[in-house]
Write a protein that holds these residues in place. Structure first.
Motif, mmCIF file in Angstrom:
data_model
loop_
_atom_site.group_PDB
_atom_site.id
_atom_site.type_symbol
_atom_site.label_atom_id
_atom_site.label_comp_id
_atom_site.label_asym_id
_atom_site.label_seq_id
_atom_site.Cartn_x
_atom_site.Cartn_y
_atom_site.Cartn_z
ATOM 1 N N TYR A 126 55.036 74.866 37.748
ATOM 2 C CA TYR A 126 54.474 74.854 36.398
ATOM 3 C C TYR A 126 53.687 76.137 36.166
ATOM 4 O O TYR A 126 53.231 76.792 37.099
ATOM 5 C CB TYR A 126 53.596 73.617 36.168
ATOM 6 C CG TYR A 126 52.439 73.478 37.118
ATOM 7 C CD1 TYR A 126 51.189 74.023 36.811
ATOM 8 C CD2 TYR A 126 52.587 72.803 38.324
ATOM 9 C CE1 TYR A 126 50.134 73.905 37.685
ATOM 10 C CE2 TYR A 126 51.528 72.682 39.201
ATOM 11 C CZ TYR A 126 50.302 73.222 38.884
ATOM 12 O OH TYR A 126 49.249 73.106 39.748
ATOM 13 N N LEU A 127 53.584 76.507 34.918
ATOM 14 C CA LEU A 127 52.818 77.679 34.515
ATOM 15 C C LEU A 127 52.551 77.638 33.028
ATOM 16 O O LEU A 127 53.186 76.872 32.304
ATOM 17 C CB LEU A 127 53.555 78.976 34.862
ATOM 18 C CG LEU A 127 54.652 79.447 33.895
ATOM 19 C CD1 LEU A 127 54.864 80.929 34.053
ATOM 20 C CD2 LEU A 127 55.937 78.711 34.094
ATOM 21 N N SER A 128 51.625 78.466 32.601
ATOM 22 C CA SER A 128 51.397 78.680 31.174
ATOM 23 C C SER A 128 52.259 79.871 30.783
ATOM 24 O O SER A 128 51.966 81.005 31.149
ATOM 25 C CB SER A 128 49.929 78.968 30.873
ATOM 26 O OG SER A 128 49.809 79.456 29.550
ATOM 27 N N TYR A 129 53.322 79.617 30.047
ATOM 28 C CA TYR A 129 54.238 80.664 29.604
ATOM 29 C C TYR A 129 53.479 81.716 28.800
ATOM 30 O O TYR A 129 53.633 82.911 29.014
ATOM 31 C CB TYR A 129 55.342 80.024 28.753
ATOM 32 C CG TYR A 129 56.524 80.909 28.462
ATOM 33 C CD1 TYR A 129 57.651 80.874 29.277
ATOM 34 C CD2 TYR A 129 56.527 81.768 27.361
ATOM 35 C CE1 TYR A 129 58.752 81.664 29.001
ATOM 36 C CE2 TYR A 129 57.625 82.564 27.083
ATOM 37 C CZ TYR A 129 58.734 82.513 27.909
ATOM 38 O OH TYR A 129 59.826 83.307 27.639
ATOM 39 N N ASN A 130 52.633 81.245 27.887
ATOM 40 C CA ASN A 130 51.886 82.174 27.032
ATOM 41 C C ASN A 130 50.944 83.064 27.831
ATOM 42 O O ASN A 130 50.790 84.243 27.509
ATOM 43 C CB ASN A 130 51.099 81.426 25.958
ATOM 44 C CG ASN A 130 51.994 80.889 24.868
ATOM 45 O OD1 ASN A 130 53.066 81.414 24.605
ATOM 46 N ND2 ASN A 130 51.549 79.823 24.227
ATOM 47 N N ALA A 131 50.291 82.515 28.840
ATOM 48 C CA ALA A 131 49.358 83.314 29.641
ATOM 49 C C ALA A 131 50.091 84.456 30.340
ATOM 50 O O ALA A 131 49.606 85.594 30.359
ATOM 51 C CB ALA A 131 48.637 82.435 30.650
ATOM 52 N N VAL A 132 51.247 84.168 30.905
ATOM 53 C CA VAL A 132 52.017 85.220 31.579
ATOM 54 C C VAL A 132 52.564 86.198 30.551
ATOM 55 O O VAL A 132 52.505 87.415 30.738
ATOM 56 C CB VAL A 132 53.152 84.630 32.447
ATOM 57 C CG1 VAL A 132 53.973 85.733 33.102
ATOM 58 C CG2 VAL A 132 52.590 83.695 33.513
ATOM 59 N N PHE A 133 53.079 85.672 29.450
ATOM 60 C CA PHE A 133 53.642 86.513 28.391
ATOM 61 C C PHE A 133 52.603 87.512 27.888
ATOM 62 O O PHE A 133 52.874 88.703 27.738
ATOM 63 C CB PHE A 133 54.138 85.618 27.250
ATOM 64 C CG PHE A 133 54.936 86.325 26.207
ATOM 65 C CD1 PHE A 133 56.230 86.722 26.452
ATOM 66 C CD2 PHE A 133 54.404 86.580 24.952
ATOM 67 C CE1 PHE A 133 56.990 87.370 25.486
ATOM 68 C CE2 PHE A 133 55.142 87.218 23.981
ATOM 69 C CZ PHE A 133 56.441 87.617 24.246
ATOM 70 N N LYS A 134 51.391 87.022 27.644
ATOM 71 C CA LYS A 134 50.328 87.883 27.127
ATOM 72 C C LYS A 134 49.790 88.854 28.175
ATOM 73 O O LYS A 134 49.141 89.833 27.823
ATOM 74 C CB LYS A 134 49.200 87.034 26.549
ATOM 75 C CG LYS A 134 49.608 86.330 25.276
ATOM 76 C CD LYS A 134 48.527 85.421 24.743
ATOM 77 C CE LYS A 134 48.993 84.738 23.466
ATOM 78 N NZ LYS A 134 47.998 83.806 22.940
ATOM 79 N N ALA A 135 50.067 88.603 29.434
ATOM 80 C CA ALA A 135 49.640 89.511 30.505
ATOM 81 C C ALA A 135 50.601 90.692 30.659
ATOM 82 O O ALA A 135 50.266 91.681 31.309
ATOM 83 C CB ALA A 135 49.536 88.748 31.830
#
Length: 170
Positions: free
Chosen positions: A20-29
């Motif tokens: 699991y992960l936060s897609y948005n958190a990685v995307f924004k990184a």
């Protein structure tokens, strides 16, 4: 059928692993994210300036209309009213079209990023043997038992060559 039940009941079912992960958190990184936001902001500013120009033209013509309406013959009065209605309609249509174009520009600017992120998630899933990787954004998974699933945020960031967090993103 009951003869098969004891054989099946004793069989070991392999544990299903998931990530699991936060897609948005990685995307924004991703470094491309900020560049895409900047380009989108610049494009929005251009549309806003053009919309403002149209509004100023409408305000100017409306003020002229108000000043002269008592002196205008009926056909000029009607012509000016139609001009104002057309300007207003064009302004509204421009704003709606600008919003659609901005939305499409955002998709276009971020399409490569979405592809790269999806490929990194897929690669981590395959390499680590996960049945699936869940996106925890939007409170879609209010509880995940850490004994049954793995936070793959840092694995995905590693694939994308992004800085690794020492604290969980969730």
């Amino acid at each position: 059928m009951t003869a098969c039940l004891p054989l099946w009941a004793g069989a070991q079912v392999p544990a299903t692993k998931f990530g699991y992960l936060s897609y948005n958190a990685v995307f924004k990184a991703m470094p491309e994210y900020e560049a895409s936001r900047q380009k989108l902001s610049e494009l929005k500013a251009k549309y806003d300036r053009e919309a403002q120009r149209g509004e100023e033209e409408f305000q100017r013509k409306f003020a002229e209309f108000l000043q002269g309406q008592k002196d205008f013959p009926e056909n000029i009065l009607l012509k000016r009213q139609h001009e104002l209605q057309d300007l207003l309609a064009k302004s509204i249509a421009f704003k709606e079209e600008a919003q659609k174009l901005l939305s499409q520009a955002e998709k276009d600017l971020q399409a490569d990023m979405v592809y790269l992120l999806n490929e990194a998630i897929r690669a981590v899933g395959v390499e680590r043997g996960y049945a699936c990787i869940l996106n925890t954004d939007g409170n879609t998974c209010p509880f995940i038992n850490p004994a049954m699933g793995d936070d793959v945020t840092n694995y995905v960031k590693e694939k994308l060559q992004l800085p690794i967090s020492t604290t969980p993103e969730q």
